[in-house]
Design an enzyme around this catalytic site. Structure first.
Site, PDB file in Angstrom:
ATOM      1  N   LYS A 151       0.829  -1.209   0.000  1.00  0.00           N
ATOM      2  CA  LYS A 151       0.000   0.000   0.000  1.00  0.00           C
ATOM      3  C   LYS A 151       0.864   1.259   0.000  1.00  0.00           C
ATOM      4  CE  LYS A 151      -3.547  -2.163   2.841  1.00  0.00           C
ATOM      5  NZ  LYS A 151      -4.116  -2.201   4.187  1.00  0.00           N
ATOM      6  N   ARG A 198     -13.290  -7.541  11.521  1.00  0.00           N
ATOM      7  CA  ARG A 198     -14.285  -6.478  11.675  1.00  0.00           C
ATOM      8  C   ARG A 198     -15.652  -6.912  11.192  1.00  0.00           C
ATOM      9  NH1 ARG A 198     -11.228  -2.412   8.225  1.00  0.00           N
ATOM     10  NH2 ARG A 198     -10.748  -4.418   7.314  1.00  0.00           N
TER      11      ARG A 198
HETATM   12  N1  COA Z   1      -9.833  -1.843  13.520  1.00  0.00           N
HETATM   13  C1  COA Z   1      -9.774  -0.925  12.559  1.00  0.00           C
HETATM   14  N2  COA Z   1      -9.213  -1.144  11.368  1.00  0.00           N
HETATM   15  C2  COA Z   1      -8.678  -2.347  11.151  1.00  0.00           C
HETATM   16  C3  COA Z   1      -8.705  -3.364  12.100  1.00  0.00           C
HETATM   17  C4  COA Z   1      -9.312  -3.067  13.346  1.00  0.00           C
HETATM   18  N3  COA Z   1      -9.400  -3.967  14.318  1.00  0.00           N
HETATM   19  N4  COA Z   1      -8.110  -4.455  11.593  1.00  0.00           N
HETATM   20  C5  COA Z   1      -7.745  -4.127  10.344  1.00  0.00           C
HETATM   21  N5  COA Z   1      -8.075  -2.860  10.091  1.00  0.00           N
HETATM   22  C6  COA Z   1      -7.902  -2.139   8.841  1.00  0.00           C
HETATM   23  C7  COA Z   1      -6.512  -1.666   8.605  1.00  0.00           C
HETATM   24  O1  COA Z   1      -6.314  -0.361   9.108  1.00  0.00           O
HETATM   25  C8  COA Z   1      -6.437  -1.703   7.115  1.00  0.00           C
HETATM   26  O2  COA Z   1      -7.045  -0.543   6.583  1.00  0.00           O
HETATM   27  P1  COA Z   1      -6.675  -0.021   5.128  1.00  0.00           P
HETATM   28  O3  COA Z   1      -6.831  -1.153   4.177  1.00  0.00           O
HETATM   29  O4  COA Z   1      -7.626   1.062   4.932  1.00  0.00           O
HETATM   30  O5  COA Z   1      -5.243   0.431   5.241  1.00  0.00           O
HETATM   31  C9  COA Z   1      -7.327  -2.843   6.695  1.00  0.00           C
HETATM   32  O6  COA Z   1      -8.183  -3.039   7.787  1.00  0.00           O
HETATM   33  C10 COA Z   1      -6.611  -4.092   6.393  1.00  0.00           C
HETATM   34  O7  COA Z   1      -5.844  -4.420   7.505  1.00  0.00           O
HETATM   35  P2  COA Z   1      -4.820  -5.582   7.481  1.00  0.00           P
HETATM   36  O8  COA Z   1      -5.374  -6.768   6.812  1.00  0.00           O
HETATM   37  O9  COA Z   1      -4.285  -5.719   8.848  1.00  0.00           O
HETATM   38  O10 COA Z   1      -3.742  -5.091   6.488  1.00  0.00           O
HETATM   39  P3  COA Z   1      -2.509  -4.354   6.810  1.00  0.00           P
HETATM   40  O11 COA Z   1      -2.038  -3.769   5.539  1.00  0.00           O
HETATM   41  O12 COA Z   1      -2.685  -3.402   7.932  1.00  0.00           O
HETATM   42  O13 COA Z   1      -1.455  -5.514   7.274  1.00  0.00           O
HETATM   43  C11 COA Z   1       0.003  -7.441   7.018  1.00  0.00           C
HETATM   44  C12 COA Z   1      -1.296  -6.733   6.587  1.00  0.00           C
HETATM   45  C13 COA Z   1       1.165  -6.468   6.980  1.00  0.00           C
HETATM   46  C14 COA Z   1      -0.143  -7.955   8.415  1.00  0.00           C
HETATM   47  C15 COA Z   1       0.229  -8.604   6.051  1.00  0.00           C
HETATM   48  O14 COA Z   1       0.142  -8.117   4.747  1.00  0.00           O
HETATM   49  C16 COA Z   1       1.579  -9.269   6.242  1.00  0.00           C
HETATM   50  O15 COA Z   1       1.777 -10.047   7.145  1.00  0.00           O
HETATM   51  N6  COA Z   1       2.527  -8.965   5.329  1.00  0.00           N
HETATM   52  C17 COA Z   1       3.869  -9.558   5.342  1.00  0.00           C
HETATM   53  C18 COA Z   1       4.011 -10.597   4.216  1.00  0.00           C
HETATM   54  C19 COA Z   1       3.375 -11.883   4.662  1.00  0.00           C
HETATM   55  O16 COA Z   1       3.898 -12.589   5.489  1.00  0.00           O
HETATM   56  N7  COA Z   1       2.177 -12.153   4.119  1.00  0.00           N
HETATM   57  C20 COA Z   1       1.373 -13.279   4.584  1.00  0.00           C
HETATM   58  C21 COA Z   1       1.719 -14.563   3.929  1.00  0.00           C
HETATM   59  S1  COA Z   1       0.984 -14.651   2.364  1.00  0.00           S
END
Ligand code: COA
Length: 163
Positions: free
Chosen positions: A41, A91
């Site tokens: 992102k 969520r």
């Molecule tokens: N309350 C409010 N918002 C929440 C939430 C909560 N409890 N949980 C998630 N969200 C929101 C986040 O703010 C995010 O919003 P956005 O899309 O508008 O930015 C969205 O929901 C998605 O969140 P999430 O799925 O946690 O994505 P992320 O980008 O914050 O994190 C990683 C994802 C980094 C944990 C994940 O991509 C990762 O582990 N990456 C490393 C590579 C890897 O190992 N991948 C997995 C194996 S395939």
């Protein structure tokens, strides 16, 4: 010692994230809040700004929370840090399919590490960092969605863009 990790991009930290952090803290001895460096992102805030937001809003040292960053696969980082479980917030039902796939993949990569899902509080179930950024960018009120420090940072960022 049970070590948990709550990963995300936290761009920015929201009250929904804080709710999960507080509850996750109660089910482990040590909680890592891990900011991903390699998120695909496009981010509004730098990694350092996001770390500062978490630090300021979680009073980390006092609460047994460690803020870290990681790059590459989460599962590999978890192994390196002897993490026992990954915490993810759910969520709404739309989160499930994506989270399910990631949890299964992480299990394949690190069979000893569990993923624990926490249902977001109803009042936070519609929040995402993108929604917060969108509302803040138009000068909308995000005071019930993010901590005060984050609100201030959003205001500074968007007023800098507009002027
Ligand atoms: N309350 C409010 N918002 C929440 C939430 C909560 N409890 N949980 C998630 N969200 C929101 C986040 O703010 C995010 O919003 P956005 O899309 O508008 O930015 C969205 O929901 C998605 O969140 P999430 O799925 O946690 O994505 P992320 O980008 O914050 O994190 C990683 C994802 C980094 C944990 C994940 O991509 C990762 O582990 N990456 C490393 C590579 C890897 O190992 N991948 C997995 C194996 S395939």
């Amino acid at each position: 010692m049970r070590i948990g990790i709550y990963p995300g991009s936290f761009d920015p930290l929201t009250n929904g994230h804080l709710d999960i952090i507080e509850r996750a803290r109660r089910i482990c001895d040590h909680l890592l809040v891990a900011v991903a460096r390699n998120s695909a992102k496009k981010s509004l805030f730098s990694i350092d700004e996001r770390l500062e937001m978490i630090e300021r809003c979680c009073l980390c040292e006092r609460n047994g929370i460690e803020i870290v960053t990681f790059e590459g696969l989460l599962a590999e980082y978890c192994k390196k840090r002897s993490v026992n479980f990954i915490v993810r917030g759910l969520r709404a039902i739309v989160d499930f399919e994506y989270e399910y796939a990631i949890a299964l993949m992480n299990k394949k990569l690190a069979p000893d590490i569990e993923t624990v899902f926490m249902m977001s509080k109803g009042e936070f179930s519609f929040i995402s960092s993108n929604i917060v950024k969108e509302v803040a960018s138009y000068g909308g009120d995000v005071s019930t969605l993010v901590p005060q420090f984050v609100q201030q940072k959003l205001r500074e960022r968007f007023s800098a863009v507009v002027v």
